[in-house]
Write a protein that holds these residues in place. Structure first.
Motif, PDB file in Angstrom:
ATOM      1  N   LEU A   1       0.841  -1.212   0.000  1.00 28.54           N
ATOM      2  CA  LEU A   1       0.000   0.000   0.000  1.00 28.54           C
ATOM      3  C   LEU A   1       0.871   1.255   0.000  1.00 28.54           C
ATOM      4  CD1 LEU A   1      -2.728  -1.006   2.609  1.00 28.54           C
ATOM      5  CD2 LEU A   1      -3.155  -0.400   0.218  1.00 28.54           C
ATOM      6  N   HIS A   2       1.956   1.209   0.751  1.00 31.34           N
ATOM      7  CA  HIS A   2       2.834   2.371   0.888  1.00 31.34           C
ATOM      8  C   HIS A   2       3.453   2.771  -0.448  1.00 31.34           C
ATOM      9  CE1 HIS A   2       6.213   4.813   2.483  1.00 31.34           C
ATOM     10  NE2 HIS A   2       5.311   5.134   3.378  1.00 31.34           N
ATOM     11  N   GLN A   3       3.673   1.773  -1.311  1.00 31.47           N
ATOM     12  CA  GLN A   3       4.203   2.091  -2.652  1.00 31.47           C
ATOM     13  C   GLN A   3       3.193   2.885  -3.480  1.00 31.47           C
ATOM     14  OE1 GLN A   3       5.129  -1.701  -4.411  1.00 31.47           O
ATOM     15  NE2 GLN A   3       7.194  -1.725  -3.541  1.00 31.47           N
ATOM     16  N   GLN A   4       1.891   2.631  -3.230  1.00 29.72           N
ATOM     17  CA  GLN A   4       0.858   3.311  -4.014  1.00 29.72           C
ATOM     18  C   GLN A   4       0.490   4.661  -3.400  1.00 29.72           C
ATOM     19  OE1 GLN A   4      -0.190   0.536  -6.147  1.00 29.72           O
ATOM     20  NE2 GLN A   4       1.142  -0.658  -4.796  1.00 29.72           N
ATOM     21  N   ASP A   5       0.346   4.686  -2.067  1.00 28.41           N
ATOM     22  CA  ASP A   5      -0.262   5.852  -1.438  1.00 28.41           C
ATOM     23  C   ASP A   5       0.056   5.823   0.072  1.00 28.41           C
ATOM     24  OD1 ASP A   5      -2.118   7.567  -0.117  1.00 28.41           O
ATOM     25  OD2 ASP A   5      -3.568   7.329  -1.744  1.00 28.41           O
ATOM     26  N   CYS A   6       0.893   6.750   0.497  1.00 25.14           N
ATOM     27  CA  CYS A   6       1.338   6.769   1.903  1.00 25.14           C
ATOM     28  C   CYS A   6       0.170   6.942   2.871  1.00 25.14           C
ATOM     29  CB  CYS A   6       2.309   7.917   2.147  1.00 25.14           C
ATOM     30  SG  CYS A   6       3.842   7.737   1.260  1.00 25.14           S
ATOM     31  N   ALA A   7      -0.775   7.803   2.535  1.00 22.05           N
ATOM     32  CA  ALA A   7      -1.893   8.084   3.445  1.00 22.05           C
ATOM     33  C   ALA A   7      -2.767   6.842   3.609  1.00 22.05           C
ATOM     34  CB  ALA A   7      -2.725   9.254   2.922  1.00 22.05           C
ATOM     35  N   GLN A   8      -2.959   6.119   2.495  1.00 26.48           N
ATOM     36  CA  GLN A   8      -3.726   4.877   2.534  1.00 26.48           C
ATOM     37  C   GLN A   8      -3.031   3.856   3.446  1.00 26.48           C
ATOM     38  OE1 GLN A   8      -4.407   2.463  -1.141  1.00 26.48           O
ATOM     39  NE2 GLN A   8      -5.973   4.020  -1.584  1.00 26.48           N
TER      40      GLN A   8
ATOM     41  N   ARG B   1      -1.041   4.474   5.922  1.00 31.23           N
ATOM     42  CA  ARG B   1      -1.140   4.902   7.321  1.00 31.23           C
ATOM     43  C   ARG B   1      -2.527   4.564   7.890  1.00 31.23           C
ATOM     44  NH1 ARG B   1       2.306   8.415   9.740  1.00 31.23           N
ATOM     45  NH2 ARG B   1       3.541   7.422   8.120  1.00 31.23           N
TER      46      ARG B   1
END
Lengths: 200, 200
Positions: free
Chosen positions: A98-105, A107
């Motif tokens: 998920l972190h590769q796609q979208d940091c806020a997602q 978190r």
């Protein structure tokens, strides 16, 4: 801009959950970001010859009481999970994907995993539960399920664990600020001093 | 009058030293006394299968850094001893013997032992050093030297260790308030909450 804090944790660590509910707001008060880094305490304990807190004679009984009391002290909801300890590979791999796609997602997902385990007593070792939480955070279920089993995410998690051990991480939560290591949710007051006034 | 706090410690525990410099004043602010109870962590660790913190991989290096930083955080003088860990039987037996004669003398002696080890880097496993500190606190040197070797004080210390283990003590400092156990100098904020507002 000051360097971000690095927050190493295992999703199954009660004290890491307590830290996870405070660390971002604490850092933000001093203009800092936080990098979240899930690892596997089982891998760390194999390297250090340690064991889960709750399995150590006397310390285990105390720790159960201290988790509850520390949560009440901090005003945080907490329920000791009926399945504990439990494997957290799926959740950690999902986090890095998920972190590769979208940091806020990522978190939002990480908070959801901690709360699923320590507030709602859900089995976060179950890939179906991990997928459900990731989907709620905005992930595509098929892509997420594939990522959890991918060699890429397995390698990424292994590498994060190796890096953590090489940096001296032996428990959770483990937080670095400007290279300085702090172990335990009870080091947050020292962390605040460091953020407010620098090295001491 | 509320019950006194019970403060279990080993004279060779750095975190117990940090607590020893705060616990009496903290309790006094809430109208409480503190019973000091030196024990031997070696005996406790034999019962629990644990080891001195500084001898555990990774954790040992971290703990050395954390002792120093925690002392600076609290504004307390601290120097890691050149001889560590070291046996504390003589100091503990001397404490219990002094305590039979005069509580205030025993308290002054206990502070002197902690500071001798953690501020002035003295070898508190040496009976001559223990005797010197006890004499400064007001003891008769010959009677003190005899007490350290007496079967009565040996039995008293053994009994205190057994009682501690039976009560769940597995490390130091270990503090009971109204039967509630708190482990570690970093639990002093929770202890203060308990003293101020009662059970939480």
């Amino acid at each position: 801009m000051a360097e971000p804090l690095e927050f190493y944790f295992d999703f199954s660590s009660p004290y890491a959950y307590l830290a996870s509910e405070q660390i971002d707001a604490l850092a933000a008060r001093y203009g800092r970001q936080v990098k979240w880094r899930p690892i596997l305490l089982g891998v760390v304990f194999k390297a250090t010859g340690s064991a889960p807190l709750t399995e150590i004679p006397l310390k285990g009984d105390y720790s159960r009481r201290d988790f509850d009391r520390s949560a009440r002290y901090l005003g945080l909801p907490f329920r000791f999970p009926s399945k504990f300890p439990l494997p957290t590979q799926a959740a950690a791999r999902a986090y890095y994907w998920l972190h590769q796609q979208d940091c806020a997602q990522a978190r939002a997902f990480a908070h959801a995993v901690f709360r699923a385990l320590f507030v709602h007593d859900r089995d976060i070792s179950d890939t179906a539960v991990v997928t459900e939480l990731a989907v709620q955070a905005g992930a595509d279920p098929a892509a997420l399920a594939a990522a959890i089993q991918s060699e890429e995410m397995k390698a990424r998690l292994r590498q994060e664990c190796d890096t953590a051990i090489a940096r001296g991480v032996f428990g959770a939560p483990f937080i670095f600020i400007d290279g300085e290591p702090f172990w335990g949710a009870d080091r947050l007051p020292q962390i605040e001093r460091w953020l407010a006034h620098g090295a001491f």
